[in-house]
Enzyme design. Structure first.
Site, short mmCIF file in Angstrom:
data_model
loop_
_atom_site.label_atom_id
_atom_site.label_comp_id
_atom_site.label_asym_id
_atom_site.label_seq_id
_atom_site.Cartn_x
_atom_site.Cartn_y
_atom_site.Cartn_z
N HIS A 1 0.84 -1.20 0.00
CA HIS A 1 0.00 0.00 0.00
C HIS A 1 0.88 1.25 0.00
CE1 HIS A 1 -4.30 -1.31 1.18
NE2 HIS A 1 -3.74 -2.21 0.39
N TYR B 1 -9.43 6.36 6.70
CA TYR B 1 -9.62 6.78 8.10
C TYR B 1 -10.59 7.96 8.07
CZ TYR B 1 -5.46 4.12 9.60
OH TYR B 1 -4.56 3.12 9.89
N PRO C 1 -5.15 1.04 18.28
CA PRO C 1 -4.78 0.53 16.95
C PRO C 1 -4.90 1.56 15.82
CG PRO C 1 -6.80 -0.49 17.76
CD PRO C 1 -6.29 0.34 18.85
N LYS D 1 0.30 0.34 15.02
CA LYS D 1 1.66 0.22 15.53
C LYS D 1 1.92 -1.01 16.40
CE LYS D 1 3.25 3.59 13.44
NZ LYS D 1 4.13 3.21 12.34
N TYR E 1 3.64 6.84 10.05
CA TYR E 1 2.82 5.68 9.68
C TYR E 1 3.67 4.55 9.10
CZ TYR E 1 -1.52 3.29 8.41
OH TYR E 1 -2.56 2.38 8.34
P1 FAS Z 1 -0.16 -10.96 22.00
O1 FAS Z 1 -1.17 -10.47 22.99
O2 FAS Z 1 -0.51 -11.03 20.57
O3 FAS Z 1 0.37 -12.41 22.41
C1 FAS Z 1 0.56 -12.75 23.77
C2 FAS Z 1 0.42 -14.26 23.86
O4 FAS Z 1 0.76 -14.66 25.20
C3 FAS Z 1 -1.00 -14.72 23.59
O5 FAS Z 1 -1.01 -15.73 22.62
C4 FAS Z 1 -1.48 -15.23 24.95
O6 FAS Z 1 -2.35 -16.33 24.82
C5 FAS Z 1 -0.17 -15.64 25.61
N1 FAS Z 1 -0.21 -15.63 27.07
C6 FAS Z 1 -0.74 -14.67 27.87
N2 FAS Z 1 -0.58 -15.01 29.17
C7 FAS Z 1 0.08 -16.21 29.19
C8 FAS Z 1 0.54 -17.09 30.22
N3 FAS Z 1 0.32 -16.80 31.51
N4 FAS Z 1 1.17 -18.22 29.87
C9 FAS Z 1 1.41 -18.52 28.56
N5 FAS Z 1 1.00 -17.74 27.54
C10 FAS Z 1 0.33 -16.60 27.85
N6 FAS Z 1 -2.21 -3.78 16.38
C11 FAS Z 1 -2.12 -3.19 15.17
O7 FAS Z 1 -1.02 -2.80 14.77
N7 FAS Z 1 -3.27 -3.03 14.39
C12 FAS Z 1 -4.49 -3.50 14.80
O8 FAS Z 1 -5.47 -3.36 14.09
C13 FAS Z 1 -4.61 -4.14 16.04
N8 FAS Z 1 -5.81 -4.66 16.45
C14 FAS Z 1 -5.88 -5.28 17.69
C15 FAS Z 1 -7.08 -5.86 18.16
C16 FAS Z 1 -7.14 -6.46 19.44
C17 FAS Z 1 -8.44 -7.07 19.94
C18 FAS Z 1 -6.00 -6.49 20.27
C19 FAS Z 1 -6.07 -7.08 21.67
C20 FAS Z 1 -4.80 -5.95 19.80
C21 FAS Z 1 -4.73 -5.35 18.51
N9 FAS Z 1 -3.54 -4.85 18.00
C22 FAS Z 1 -3.43 -4.25 16.80
C23 FAS Z 1 -2.35 -4.97 18.73
C24 FAS Z 1 -1.87 -6.39 18.55
O9 FAS Z 1 -1.71 -6.66 17.19
C25 FAS Z 1 -0.64 -6.53 19.38
O10 FAS Z 1 0.21 -5.41 19.26
C26 FAS Z 1 0.13 -7.78 19.05
O11 FAS Z 1 -0.73 -8.87 19.20
C27 FAS Z 1 1.32 -7.84 20.00
O12 FAS Z 1 1.85 -9.09 19.94
P2 FAS Z 1 2.42 -9.80 21.26
O13 FAS Z 1 3.26 -8.83 22.00
O14 FAS Z 1 2.97 -11.09 20.81
O15 FAS Z 1 1.14 -10.02 22.22
C1 PHB Z 2 -6.50 -3.64 10.20
O1 PHB Z 2 -6.47 -3.88 8.97
O2 PHB Z 2 -6.89 -4.48 11.04
C2 PHB Z 2 -6.06 -2.28 10.68
C3 PHB Z 2 -5.42 -1.42 9.81
C4 PHB Z 2 -5.00 -0.17 10.27
C5 PHB Z 2 -5.25 0.19 11.58
C6 PHB Z 2 -5.89 -0.68 12.46
C7 PHB Z 2 -6.31 -1.92 12.01
O3 PHB Z 2 -4.86 1.42 12.02
#
Ligand code: FAS
Ligand code: PHB
Length: 395
Positions: free
Chosen positions: A76, A205, A297, A301, A389
């Site tokens: 993109h 956005y 989000p 980032k 970005y």
């Molecule tokens: P994660 O939370 O992905 O992974 C942590 C892992 O640790 C999980 O699999 C969990 O099951 C495990 N865990 C937790 N406690 C434990 C324990 N006691 N024992 C063993 N394992 C355990 N970021 C974006 O850039 N764009 C987005 O659109 C976006 N949307 C999101 C939507 C949601 C609902 C959430 C919650 C986050 C979103 N994020 C987004 C942010 C997301 O992408 C995180 O930044 C990313 O998952 C970070 O990765 P990890 O640090 O690996 O954490």
């Molecule tokens: C997504 O595609 O899930 C997405 C993209 C950009 C954002 C947040 C989520 O800022």
């Protein structure tokens, strides 16, 4: 898969941070174990991020984890901002000397990393609930975890908490040395997955008096959309028709653009929070990714910060084991936090500029419109958004 009782690096959490760290360490010949509480299917299906910075793509390529990304990821070159029925496109390569982003869902990154790590014999234990990390201030910290109804221990040189916002590893850092900076936003996102072709080639956005909306995508046939909703919203209160009607109203713009509808296959409400825990290291325990910091989000980032943290940490552990120097390990927290705080500010800027706080005054709304007008009319303001970005190089 047999899980050893000791290893060099114990990794708590098998999300993108933990899985990528394991792959980078294996590439450097450093033994590690990943302990993930959920099952593989759950981790692979969890809908989250969608945007990869160039630096993230480069790291995935460097460890052989970008095969499918290079085939299926969508490059993109920009995003579109909408407000007051107006539109302005941010041209990433034109404003950043050629940098761009890729759309490739976090679910796919996780699937790729799990498959590759297991194929390479990296011990990844699913269903392993870490109960505690003990001895953080000793040379042999111990991870206690439950698996298959019994309790096990993993003795390590180092433990890395990649266990997300609700993880347990952070608790091994004494409160006396830990500071958490936090902001909870007065709204949430309702995220939907729809069997509808994207209505635009790029992300949109949208600021509107009714609330923020975001148009993203997962493929040529699947759209990913978000709309700002009050905290505590129940997704069940939002029918497909209500979602599409509200998105139509928020994306409204001059001209004949049309939002393409289709069956909604997933709905979930996610709260918005900014949070940073400092330091990201205590003794033999390190924190990476969401275990250390959370961003709303809006700036796309979260996943990219997690990748940057583990890339810096893997290089530091490699220096430690290859050359006996702890210099980079000692610098880990400060060097990561510089990038983290930049991303925190950008995510806060995008969120507060584009969302309509239910209690905001008309004055504050006029300030948001003025900021968006500034971005549309000043190449410097557009470049500032574009640079943040697409993100900086790692290291
Ligand atoms: P994660 O939370 O992905 O992974 C942590 C892992 O640790 C999980 O699999 C969990 O099951 C495990 N865990 C937790 N406690 C434990 C324990 N006691 N024992 C063993 N394992 C355990 N970021 C974006 O850039 N764009 C987005 O659109 C976006 N949307 C999101 C939507 C949601 C609902 C959430 C919650 C986050 C979103 N994020 C987004 C942010 C997301 O992408 C995180 O930044 C990313 O998952 C970070 O990765 P990890 O640090 O690996 O954490
Ligand atoms: C997504 O595609 O899930 C997405 C993209 C950009 C954002 C947040 C989520 O800022």
């Amino acid at each position: 898969m047999r899980i050893p009782s000791s290893t060099r690096v114990g990794i708590v959490g098998g999300g993108p941070a933990g899985l990528l760290l394991a792959r980078l360490l294996r590439g450097a010949g450093i033994d590690c174990v990943v302990l993930e509480s959920r099952d593989r299917t759950y981790v692979e299906q969890r809908q989250r991020a969608g945007i990869l910075e160039q630096a993230t793509v480069d790291v995935l390529r460097s460890c052989g984890a970008a095969g499918r990304l290079d085939q299926e990821g969508m490059a993109h070159d920009g995003i579109e901002l909408r407000w007051d029925r107006r539109t302005h496109r941010i041209d990433f390569p034109g404003l950043t000397g050629g940098r761009r982003v890729r759309v490739y869902a976090q679910t796919e990154v996780v699937k790729d990393l799990i498959a590759l790590n297991l194929a390479d014999g990296i011990p990844v234990a699913f269903g392993a609930q870490v109960l505690a990390v003990e001895g953080a201030d000793t040379e042999r910290p111990v991870v206690r975890y439950g698996l298959d109804g019994g309790e096990q221990t993993l003795t390590c040189d180092y433990v890395v908490g990649c266990d997300g916002f609700h993880g347990v590893t952070g608790r091994s850092v004494p409160e006396s040395v830990r500071t958490t900076y936090e902001r909870v936003y007065p709204y949430s996102w309702l995220g939907v997955l729809a069997e509808a072709p994207p209505s635009c080639d790029e992300l949109i956005y949208a600021h509107s008096p009714r609330g923020f909306a975001l148009h993203s995508m997962r493929s040529a046939t699947v759209s990913r959309l978000y709309l700002q909703v009050p905290n505590g919203t129940d997704p069940a209160d939002w029918s497909d028709e209500r979602i599409w009607d509200e998105l139509d109203a928020r994306f409204a713009v001059e001209g004949d653009w049309k939002l393409r509808r289709g069956p909604i296959t997933q709905k979930a409400v996610l709260p918005m929070r900014s949070s940073v825990t400092e330091p990201m290291r205590y003794g033999a325990v390190f924190l990476a990714g969401d275990a250390a910091h959370i961003v709303p989000p809006t700036g796309a980032k979260g996943l990219n910060l997690a990748v940057a943290d583990v890339t810096v940490l893997a290089a530091a552990l490699t220096e430690r084991y290859a050359h006996g120097s702890a210099r980079l390990l000692d610098a880990y927290s400060d060097s990561c936090l510089r990038r983290v705080w930049r991303a925190e500010h950008f995510s806060y800027f995008m969120t507060s500029t584009l969302h309509t706080d239910p209690d905001q005054s008309d004055f504050e709304t006029r300030l948001q419109i003025s900021q968006l007008d500034r971005i549309a009319t000043s190449p410097h303001a557009s470049a500032e958004l574009a640079e943040n970005y697409v993100g900086p190089p790692i290291g």
